[in-house]
Design a protein around this motif. Structure first.
Motif, PDB file in Angstrom:
ATOM      1  N   ALA B 192       0.836  -1.210   0.000  1.00  0.00           N
ATOM      2  CA  ALA B 192       0.000   0.000   0.000  1.00  0.00           C
ATOM      3  C   ALA B 192       0.869   1.258   0.000  1.00  0.00           C
ATOM      4  O   ALA B 192       0.559   2.232  -0.688  1.00  0.00           O
ATOM      5  N   ILE B 193       1.963   1.227   0.766  1.00  0.00           N
ATOM      6  CA  ILE B 193       2.868   2.393   0.786  1.00  0.00           C
ATOM      7  C   ILE B 193       3.457   2.605  -0.620  1.00  0.00           C
ATOM      8  O   ILE B 193       3.532   3.733  -1.125  1.00  0.00           O
ATOM      9  N   ALA B 194       3.838   1.506  -1.257  1.00  0.00           N
ATOM     10  CA  ALA B 194       4.365   1.600  -2.627  1.00  0.00           C
ATOM     11  C   ALA B 194       3.307   2.173  -3.568  1.00  0.00           C
ATOM     12  O   ALA B 194       3.617   2.958  -4.480  1.00  0.00           O
ATOM     13  N   ALA B 195       2.050   1.797  -3.338  1.00  0.00           N
ATOM     14  CA  ALA B 195       0.956   2.299  -4.183  1.00  0.00           C
ATOM     15  C   ALA B 195       0.809   3.813  -4.021  1.00  0.00           C
ATOM     16  O   ALA B 195       0.613   4.541  -5.007  1.00  0.00           O
ATOM     17  N   VAL B 196       0.900   4.284  -2.775  1.00  0.00           N
ATOM     18  CA  VAL B 196       0.789   5.734  -2.526  1.00  0.00           C
ATOM     19  C   VAL B 196       1.887   6.463  -3.292  1.00  0.00           C
ATOM     20  O   VAL B 196       1.640   7.463  -3.996  1.00  0.00           O
ATOM     21  N   GLU B 197       3.122   5.949  -3.187  1.00  0.00           N
ATOM     22  CA  GLU B 197       4.261   6.608  -3.854  1.00  0.00           C
ATOM     23  C   GLU B 197       4.088   6.579  -5.377  1.00  0.00           C
ATOM     24  O   GLU B 197       4.334   7.570  -6.066  1.00  0.00           O
ATOM     25  N   THR B 198       3.639   5.443  -5.887  1.00  0.00           N
ATOM     26  CA  THR B 198       3.450   5.308  -7.341  1.00  0.00           C
ATOM     27  C   THR B 198       2.381   6.279  -7.842  1.00  0.00           C
ATOM     28  O   THR B 198       2.548   6.950  -8.867  1.00  0.00           O
ATOM     29  N   LEU B 199       1.281   6.342  -7.110  1.00  0.00           N
ATOM     30  CA  LEU B 199       0.179   7.215  -7.518  1.00  0.00           C
ATOM     31  C   LEU B 199       0.622   8.678  -7.502  1.00  0.00           C
ATOM     32  O   LEU B 199       0.355   9.430  -8.441  1.00  0.00           O
ATOM     33  N   ARG B 200       1.292   9.067  -6.435  1.00  0.00           N
ATOM     34  CA  ARG B 200       1.736  10.467  -6.332  1.00  0.00           C
ATOM     35  C   ARG B 200       2.746  10.773  -7.433  1.00  0.00           C
ATOM     36  O   ARG B 200       2.723  11.857  -8.024  1.00  0.00           O
ATOM     37  N   GLY B 201       3.621   9.793  -7.696  1.00  0.00           N
ATOM     38  CA  GLY B 201       4.606   9.965  -8.771  1.00  0.00           C
ATOM     39  C   GLY B 201       3.945  10.146 -10.128  1.00  0.00           C
ATOM     40  O   GLY B 201       4.483  10.807 -11.022  1.00  0.00           O
ATOM     41  N   ALA B 202       2.754   9.555 -10.282  1.00  0.00           N
ATOM     42  CA  ALA B 202       2.039   9.645 -11.569  1.00  0.00           C
ATOM     43  C   ALA B 202       1.094  10.848 -11.600  1.00  0.00           C
ATOM     44  O   ALA B 202       0.312  11.000 -12.544  1.00  0.00           O
ATOM     45  N   GLY B 203       1.119  11.664 -10.545  1.00  0.00           N
ATOM     46  CA  GLY B 203       0.321  12.887 -10.547  1.00  0.00           C
ATOM     47  C   GLY B 203      -1.043  12.777  -9.890  1.00  0.00           C
ATOM     48  O   GLY B 203      -1.825  13.727  -9.920  1.00  0.00           O
ATOM     49  N   TYR B 204      -1.361  11.625  -9.309  1.00  0.00           N
ATOM     50  CA  TYR B 204      -2.647  11.489  -8.593  1.00  0.00           C
ATOM     51  C   TYR B 204      -2.524  12.118  -7.215  1.00  0.00           C
ATOM     52  O   TYR B 204      -1.455  12.093  -6.599  1.00  0.00           O
ATOM     53  N   ARG B 205      -3.634  12.676  -6.732  1.00  0.00           N
ATOM     54  CA  ARG B 205      -3.653  13.185  -5.358  1.00  0.00           C
ATOM     55  C   ARG B 205      -4.231  12.094  -4.458  1.00  0.00           C
ATOM     56  O   ARG B 205      -5.332  11.585  -4.715  1.00  0.00           O
ATOM     57  N   VAL B 206      -3.457  11.727  -3.444  1.00  0.00           N
ATOM     58  CA  VAL B 206      -3.913  10.731  -2.454  1.00  0.00           C
ATOM     59  C   VAL B 206      -4.148  11.484  -1.141  1.00  0.00           C
ATOM     60  O   VAL B 206      -3.234  12.151  -0.653  1.00  0.00           O
ATOM     61  N   PRO B 207      -5.349  11.508  -0.607  1.00  0.00           N
ATOM     62  CA  PRO B 207      -6.502  10.669  -0.909  1.00  0.00           C
ATOM     63  C   PRO B 207      -7.562  11.336  -1.789  1.00  0.00           C
ATOM     64  O   PRO B 207      -8.612  10.736  -2.027  1.00  0.00           O
ATOM     65  N   ARG B 219       5.577   0.649  12.013  1.00  0.00           N
ATOM     66  CA  ARG B 219       6.085   2.028  12.027  1.00  0.00           C
ATOM     67  C   ARG B 219       6.095   2.631  10.627  1.00  0.00           C
ATOM     68  O   ARG B 219       5.811   3.796  10.423  1.00  0.00           O
ATOM     69  N   GLU B 220       6.420   1.779   9.632  1.00  0.00           N
ATOM     70  CA  GLU B 220       6.484   2.274   8.253  1.00  0.00           C
ATOM     71  C   GLU B 220       5.119   2.798   7.792  1.00  0.00           C
ATOM     72  O   GLU B 220       5.026   3.819   7.114  1.00  0.00           O
ATOM     73  N   ALA B 221       4.066   2.077   8.184  1.00  0.00           N
ATOM     74  CA  ALA B 221       2.713   2.480   7.788  1.00  0.00           C
ATOM     75  C   ALA B 221       2.334   3.783   8.477  1.00  0.00           C
ATOM     76  O   ALA B 221       1.737   4.682   7.872  1.00  0.00           O
ATOM     77  N   GLU B 222       2.678   3.883   9.736  1.00  0.00           N
ATOM     78  CA  GLU B 222       2.369   5.096  10.505  1.00  0.00           C
ATOM     79  C   GLU B 222       3.124   6.296   9.914  1.00  0.00           C
ATOM     80  O   GLU B 222       2.555   7.369   9.724  1.00  0.00           O
ATOM     81  N   ALA B 223       4.403   6.070   9.590  1.00  0.00           N
ATOM     82  CA  ALA B 223       5.214   7.153   9.029  1.00  0.00           C
ATOM     83  C   ALA B 223       4.652   7.621   7.688  1.00  0.00           C
ATOM     84  O   ALA B 223       4.719   8.806   7.357  1.00  0.00           O
ATOM     85  N   ALA B 224       4.084   6.680   6.933  1.00  0.00           N
ATOM     86  CA  ALA B 224       3.531   7.037   5.624  1.00  0.00           C
ATOM     87  C   ALA B 224       2.111   7.593   5.737  1.00  0.00           C
ATOM     88  O   ALA B 224       1.503   7.952   4.729  1.00  0.00           O
ATOM     89  N   GLY B 225       1.562   7.617   6.942  1.00  0.00           N
ATOM     90  CA  GLY B 225       0.187   8.107   7.140  1.00  0.00           C
ATOM     91  C   GLY B 225      -0.842   7.185   6.511  1.00  0.00           C
ATOM     92  O   GLY B 225      -1.924   7.623   6.108  1.00  0.00           O
ATOM     93  N   LEU B 226      -0.522   5.909   6.461  1.00  0.00           N
ATOM     94  CA  LEU B 226      -1.382   4.953   5.749  1.00  0.00           C
ATOM     95  C   LEU B 226      -2.544   4.474   6.622  1.00  0.00           C
ATOM     96  O   LEU B 226      -2.363   4.118   7.784  1.00  0.00           O
ATOM     97  N   ILE B 264      -7.362   1.479  11.546  1.00  0.00           N
ATOM     98  CA  ILE B 264      -6.720   2.740  11.943  1.00  0.00           C
ATOM     99  C   ILE B 264      -6.795   3.687  10.749  1.00  0.00           C
ATOM    100  O   ILE B 264      -6.163   3.438   9.709  1.00  0.00           O
ATOM    101  N   VAL B 265      -7.597   4.724  10.885  1.00  0.00           N
ATOM    102  CA  VAL B 265      -7.763   5.669   9.775  1.00  0.00           C
ATOM    103  C   VAL B 265      -6.688   6.743   9.870  1.00  0.00           C
ATOM    104  O   VAL B 265      -6.576   7.431  10.885  1.00  0.00           O
ATOM    105  N   ARG B 266      -5.902   6.878   8.800  1.00  0.00           N
ATOM    106  CA  ARG B 266      -4.884   7.933   8.758  1.00  0.00           C
ATOM    107  C   ARG B 266      -5.123   8.802   7.514  1.00  0.00           C
ATOM    108  O   ARG B 266      -6.268   8.988   7.115  1.00  0.00           O
ATOM    109  N   ASP B 267      -4.044   9.262   6.905  1.00  0.00           N
ATOM    110  CA  ASP B 267      -4.185  10.330   5.895  1.00  0.00           C
ATOM    111  C   ASP B 267      -4.465   9.859   4.463  1.00  0.00           C
ATOM    112  O   ASP B 267      -4.801  10.667   3.624  1.00  0.00           O
ATOM    113  N   THR B 268      -4.288   8.569   4.171  1.00  0.00           N
ATOM    114  CA  THR B 268      -4.298   8.162   2.762  1.00  0.00           C
ATOM    115  C   THR B 268      -5.669   7.755   2.235  1.00  0.00           C
ATOM    116  O   THR B 268      -5.794   7.378   1.069  1.00  0.00           O
TER     117      THR B 268
END
Lengths: 400, 277
Positions: B192-207, B219-226, B264-268
């Motif tokens: 999912a973290i990779a998906a966020v990065e890929t989408l943003r890299g392609a110009g999509y706004r997440v969320p 911790r990685e998920a928390e750091a990514a706001g996932l 756990i609802v975060r930013d993505t």
């Protein structure tokens, strides 16, 4: 509501019964927030202060209560009382659900919070092997204990003598007159309470359910068979149970053994509904592998076909609703409950099915009778185990 | 005298999931004064054969996911060696397992995306095909889309293997093909973290354009706001160690211990245009 009956020697309770009753009385008063210190407990329960102090000391020693902080002084002044608090993590309770094809257990704290669940397949086992699988499931949960085990509650899909702890008849498990509570108690040296699964579904919903407090409540459980569990005048009715064997027609919608023809569960029991759903799904054009031959079928497959207007699925739902309405009508005619809950995987068919069932029920009973009855769907899969936990807590500690 | 030891068989002790499971197992094992012997065959390219752990030399074995072949599991069962599986199951063998509740977890993710975020065009990134958790989560996803009557085209069921690189590659291909979608649900938080990065890299706004959620938390998920469902993997390791120790102490256990998860609802996931009730 907590009972405030206090035993006295006049009603012939033995000393240990009297002591146990009074302990439960105190514990429940704290658990329910009725009183939080010794003086208030004595006032609330009408027990003598020395008795309260002695029993509270015992409960603290056992870890079921702790002293935490101080309350306010009385108007007359004096020392601020030590506040007492119930410790939900002091003991564990295991609740078990013995189904036709698997045994499911839940390990919970005293406030009903579930720590872990354990599932063991029966793989077609019957008789003594099922008892062994029950033990394997209990063992799976014993491995996860964080606190001492208080007791075990067991729900069985079949006829049960709850008071004697005997499964009197559970044909699919190959059990007849099995003293299950006594046998499990002997193995684990802990109190075991037995009940019919559907009665425990009613217990779970009555104790932990989302509905407003009711006086008379019925849970209709749709699993491999059909059961009705009852709460009457605020108390679980132990005699609730399976009604799937009742004859309701001269035929059945699927091919069954001649002796099973017309039984209610051939109309509403999941093995028979699944048989019909499989034919339906094989004919229905599910996109994107939502259904493949060999996939485990669920009510969601039927729901999906219904939502997409499949006539066969719509007809099946209509038929199920009509038969269910018959069950609802029997219950309303006999008891006029405040609430009827439809529980089990059939809840996956959704609100439309319930509304349809209620509409058919209206055609079957006097309008005055159904006017005050409310209805709900419950799809929680652990209801029997949760009910077993609630029942065990009630019987062992007088809580819930 | 050397302390009695428990064995762990894993494909790679350094990967995030396996590392967390081992940490949980180690915690329990050490409190019992036992040692730990880890066979992590994927770490060593010159490893002579997939698994070299001598199971006769340990009291019992925890196997993480499908790291041990079925014939080895069979041999251990035949030798009466206590074994516990973590996030895996072999129905033909009487070996107990400890797993997160995949059905509940995916159910909560889909409910959040569909009801909470009001998304309808879903993409699912699968885990490693044939792996217990991967298959369980995919099956749960298929069940849930029937509940909400959603049509998810086959092209939206993306290939994944629990690695970030595979998830990114599959999503890039989908984007390149011009697919329309508004939510990505991944079988694992790293994907999912990779998906966020890929989408943003392609110009999509997440969320705002696309909601992204994944199974499992760290911790990685928390750091990514996932947004995730938290399946406490260290706890899974602790529970597996307890299960194994209980077997060593003579308890006969079969079946599957399932641990609950929580959303756990975060930013993505929640677009600003959607107000939670």
């Amino acid at each position: 509501m907590p009972s405030v009956t206090v035993y006295s020697t006049a009603n012939k309770a033995t000393h240990s019964q009297l002591r146990e009753h009074n302990r439960q009385l105190l514990l429940r008063a704290i658990y329910e927030g009725v009183a939080d210190n010794r003086a208030a407990l004595a006032q609330e329960t009408q027990l003598a202060k020395p008795t309260v102090s002695e029993l509270i000391g015992e409960l603290i020693e056992e870890g079921l209560l702790i002293e935490e902080g101080r309350g306010h002084s009385t108007r007359e002044g004096g020392k601020r009382p030590r506040l007492l608090k119930f410790v939900p993590g002091a003991r564990h309770v295991i609740g078990l659900s013995v189904n036709d094809d698997y045994v499911m257990g839940a390990l919970a704290y005293l406030d009903g919070r579930i720590v872990a669940r354990h599932y063991t397949d029966l793989d077609g086992a019957q008789g003594e092997v099922v008892v062994a699988v029950v033990c394997e499931t209990i063992n799976g949960l014993l491995a996860q204990l964080d606190a001492p085990l208080l007791c075990i509650g067991i729900g069985v899909s079949g006829a049960v003598d709850a008071k004697a702890g005997i499964v009197t008849y559970a044909p699919l498990l190959g059990w007849q007159q099995v003293p299950l509570a006594e046998r499990i108690e002997a193995i684990y040296q802990t109190p075991v309470y037995l009940a019919n699964s559907t009665a425990l579904v009613a217990m779970a919903q009555f104790v932990y359910g989302p509905t407003d407090p009711v006086n008379c409540f019925a849970a209709v459980r749709m699993g491999s068979s059909v059961g009705v569990g009852l709460v009457v005048n605020g108390a679980i009715y132990d005699g609730g149970g399976e009604i799937g064997a009742l004859r309701m027609a001269s035929g059945s919608p699927v091919d069954v053994r001649p002796e099973d023809t017309g039984r209610l569960d051939t109309f509403l029991g999941w093995p028979y509904v699944r048989q019909r759903a499989r034919e339906l799904c094989e004919a229905y054009p599910y996109p994107n592998r939502q259904f493949n031959a060999g996939d485990p079928l669920s009510y969601l497959h039927i729901r999906y076909a219904i939502q997409n207007g499949d006539p066969a699925a719509l007809a099946l739902q209509d038929e199920l609703s009509q038969h269910l309405a018959q069950v609802f009508a029997w219950i309303i005619g006999l008891l006029t409950p405040d609430h009827i809950s439809l529980a089990g995987p059939i809840a996956d068919l959704g609100e439309t099915m319930l509304e349809q069932t209620v509409a058919y029920t209206r055609d079957l009973v006097w309008p005055d009778l159904i006017q005050t009855v409310t209805f709900s769907l419950t799809e929680a899969s652990s209801l029997v185990a949760v009910g077993a936990i609630a029942q065990a807590l009630h019987r062992e500690l007088g809580l819930v | 005298m050397m302390a009695a030891q428990l064995g762990i068989i894993t494909n790679n002790q350094h990967q995030v999931f396996q590392r967390a499971v081992i940490a949980g197992i180690r915690e329990v094992v050490e409190t019992h004064g036992l040692g730990l012997l880890i066979d992590s065959y994927a770490d060593d390219e010159t490893h002579p054969r997939p698994v070299t752990l001598d199971y006769h030399a340990v009291e019992g074995v925890c196997v993480i996911a499908d790291a041990a072949p079925v014939d080895l599991l069979q041999a251990m069962v035949a030798a009466g060696k206590p074994v516990s599986l973590v996030s895996h199951r072999v129905p033909s063998l009487p070996i107990p397992t400890v797993s997160a509740d995949n059905m509940q977890g995916v159910g909560e993710l889909v409910q959040h995306v569909v009801e909470g975020c009001q998304r309808q065009q879903l993409v699912f990134i699968r885990g490693l095909s044939g792996q217990w958790d991967a298959d369980g989560r995919e099956n749960a996803f298929r069940q849930e889309i029937m509940r909400y009557n959603l049509h998810v085209p086959p092209a939206h069921m993306l290939r994944g293997d629990f690695s970030a690189s595979m998830a990114a590659h599959s999503l890039q291909t989908l984007i390149a093909n011009g697919a329309r979608f508004d939510a990505v649900i991944a079988a694992d938080y790293l994907m999912a973290i990779a998906a966020v990065e890929t989408l943003r890299g392609a110009g999509y706004r997440v969320p705002d354009d696309v909601s992204v959620v994944g199974f499992g938390d760290a911790r990685e998920a928390e750091a990514a706001g996932l947004t995730t469902v938290a399946a406490d993997v260290v706890e899974q390791g602790r529970r597996a160690a307890r299960q194994l120790l209980s077997q060593i102490n003579g308890l006969r256990i079969r079946g599957m211990t399932v641990l609950s998860v929580r959303l756990i609802v975060r930013d993505t996931s929640l677009p600003q245009s959607v107000n939670l009730p």
